[in-house]
Design an enzyme around this catalytic site. Sequence first.
Site, short mmCIF file in Angstrom:
data_model
loop_
_atom_site.label_atom_id
_atom_site.label_comp_id
_atom_site.label_asym_id
_atom_site.label_seq_id
_atom_site.Cartn_x
_atom_site.Cartn_y
_atom_site.Cartn_z
CE LYS A 175 -1.70 2.86 3.14
NZ LYS A 175 -1.81 4.10 2.36
N GLY A 228 7.13 5.36 8.12
CA GLY A 228 6.20 6.49 8.19
C GLY A 228 6.21 7.13 9.56
CB SER A 229 3.74 9.30 11.21
OG SER A 229 2.64 8.47 11.52
N GLY A 233 3.13 4.10 13.36
CA GLY A 233 4.00 2.99 13.75
C GLY A 233 3.58 2.38 15.07
CD GLU A 250 13.29 4.81 8.85
OE1 GLU A 250 13.50 5.70 9.71
OE2 GLU A 250 13.05 5.06 7.67
CB CYS A 284 13.59 9.37 8.09
SG CYS A 284 12.16 8.77 7.30
CD GLN A 331 4.09 17.24 6.62
OE1 GLN A 331 3.07 16.57 6.81
NE2 GLN A 331 5.08 17.28 7.49
CD GLU A 385 10.33 12.97 11.62
OE1 GLU A 385 9.31 12.30 11.84
OE2 GLU A 385 11.31 12.53 10.98
C1 UN1 Z 1 14.20 8.47 4.48
O1 UN1 Z 1 14.23 9.68 4.58
O2 UN1 Z 1 13.31 7.80 5.03
O3 UN1 Z 1 19.99 8.42 3.67
C2 UN1 Z 1 15.17 7.71 3.67
C3 UN1 Z 1 19.18 9.07 2.98
C4 UN1 Z 1 18.46 8.36 1.87
C5 UN1 Z 1 17.30 7.61 2.41
C6 UN1 Z 1 16.40 8.44 3.27
N1 UN1 Z 1 19.37 7.45 1.22
O4 UN1 Z 1 18.97 10.25 3.18
#
Ligand code: UN1
Length: 495
Positions: A175, A228-229, A233, A250, A284, A331, A385
């Site tokens: 999804k 995701g968030s 999670g 993650e 992230c 956002q 975040e």
């Molecule tokens: C993410 O933001 O979830 O290391 C992944 C990095 C990228 C992957 C980011 N190769 O910034």
Amino acid sequence: MAKLFKNHINGKWKASASGEIFENVNPANCNEVVGRFQKSNAKDVNEAIAAAEAALPKWRATPAPKRGEILFKVAELLLKNKESLARDMTREMGKVITETRGDVQEAIDLTYYTAGEGRRLLGETVPSELKNKFCMSVRMPVGIVAAITPWNFPIAIPSWKLIPALICGNTVVIKPATDTPLSVVNFVKIFEQAGLPPGVLNLVTGSGTEVGTPMIEHDKVNLVSFTGSTDTGAVIASTCARNMKQYSLEMGGKNAIIVMDDADLDLAVEGVLFGAFGTTGQRCTACSRVIAHKKIVKKFTDLLVKRTRSLKLGDGLLAKTDIGPLINESQRTKVHNYVQIGKNEGAKLLIGGNYATGKGCKNGSFYQPTIFADVASKMRIAQEEIFGPVLCIIPCNSFEQAVEIVNDSKFGLSSAIYTRDVNRAFQAMETLDTGITYINASTIGAEIQLPFGGTKGTGNGHREAGTAALEIFSEWKSVYVDYSGKLQKAQIEHD
Ligand code: UN1
């Protein structure tokens, strides 16, 4: 009217049972509908999971090197279609074309690397404590995998999940985020072209509540893999725990760069700029805190603000653009709210702090690159975040204090230090409590051959990419072969 895209279930492109669709809009230009997609529901999910279940026995029995051959073709097709995949991705997600090319490249790298695992999938052979007995461990598929993927890396992150899942012999239902379904439709078409058998990979588009929830609650799903968030999670973790399912999460980051007084300041400025404002801060791994030594904080800040002023916002398809829009209006509202919070907390706004509405930005969700100075570690803008182009500068008195500030976070994904002192660099590697640490480089840009993931609230201890991903997508089986022809008793026949 914009093109209509369908779900992919059991090798067929199919409309949702709901009969409803949703539109995907270009965040750089809200008047452009990129595509229309299926607003799916639990019926579609059930059908997709049934297809994955039916395809599982044959796929898991397919020799792993043969599974790998299909995945090598996937890599070749990704490479061949890199430019069109990147352009579609920029249209639906907004990040600049150089970055969407990088996103596709990350999937290419991961796919070549992991397809090769088809000829390894290494287990162990170890000696037995008894004579005429052989001991080994082999990797088994987990079964049916539900993959739920975010919009910020629309092809790279799906590849982190799909490719290791498939090489290990699992079947999958994915999804994608509702903001980036087109990239995943494009990706699934490539699997189809590469000859992946029907039902091995199924795609269902739609919302978290209508599609995600029935997926994670379905009793045939063995593993949920989610990026995701943190809020979502947590729901996934508790749902999976209740149903005895495996899960891999993650989630967030509040990544920091330490700039020491002996750093190459120009290099540090470029690293911070790239980490904070690349992908419009929507990684992230984005750098959202700089911990700068008091001896250089003023000079560093001046240089950084000057460079930030030169950044050009606009449509990511234009070569001159440095920064694209945020993913959507909600956002943008969230980012702007955080800026108000920062001001109220007493942080000093140096640049940005508002919607960008100038030339080329009128119809999109653009936000000015924003820097706060004099931030204290306990402020909400330094703890939560934001997922946007907002950077906090926190001054520090020493290396030890800098490390303390970096670690003063519920997240632990990525960290970095700029220093020319090799001792400091090694001390940083040892003491920064994050899954990834960079020395004299930004917090973003992880390569696929190393484990990716974080400590503390960033995840649940798993790592994606590299060979670490195999630990998520396979189960160990220990095998004992007794060829003595008699009953031998381990532990008991000891003397
Ligand atoms: C993410 O933001 O979830 O290391 C992944 C990095 C990228 C992957 C980011 N190769 O910034």
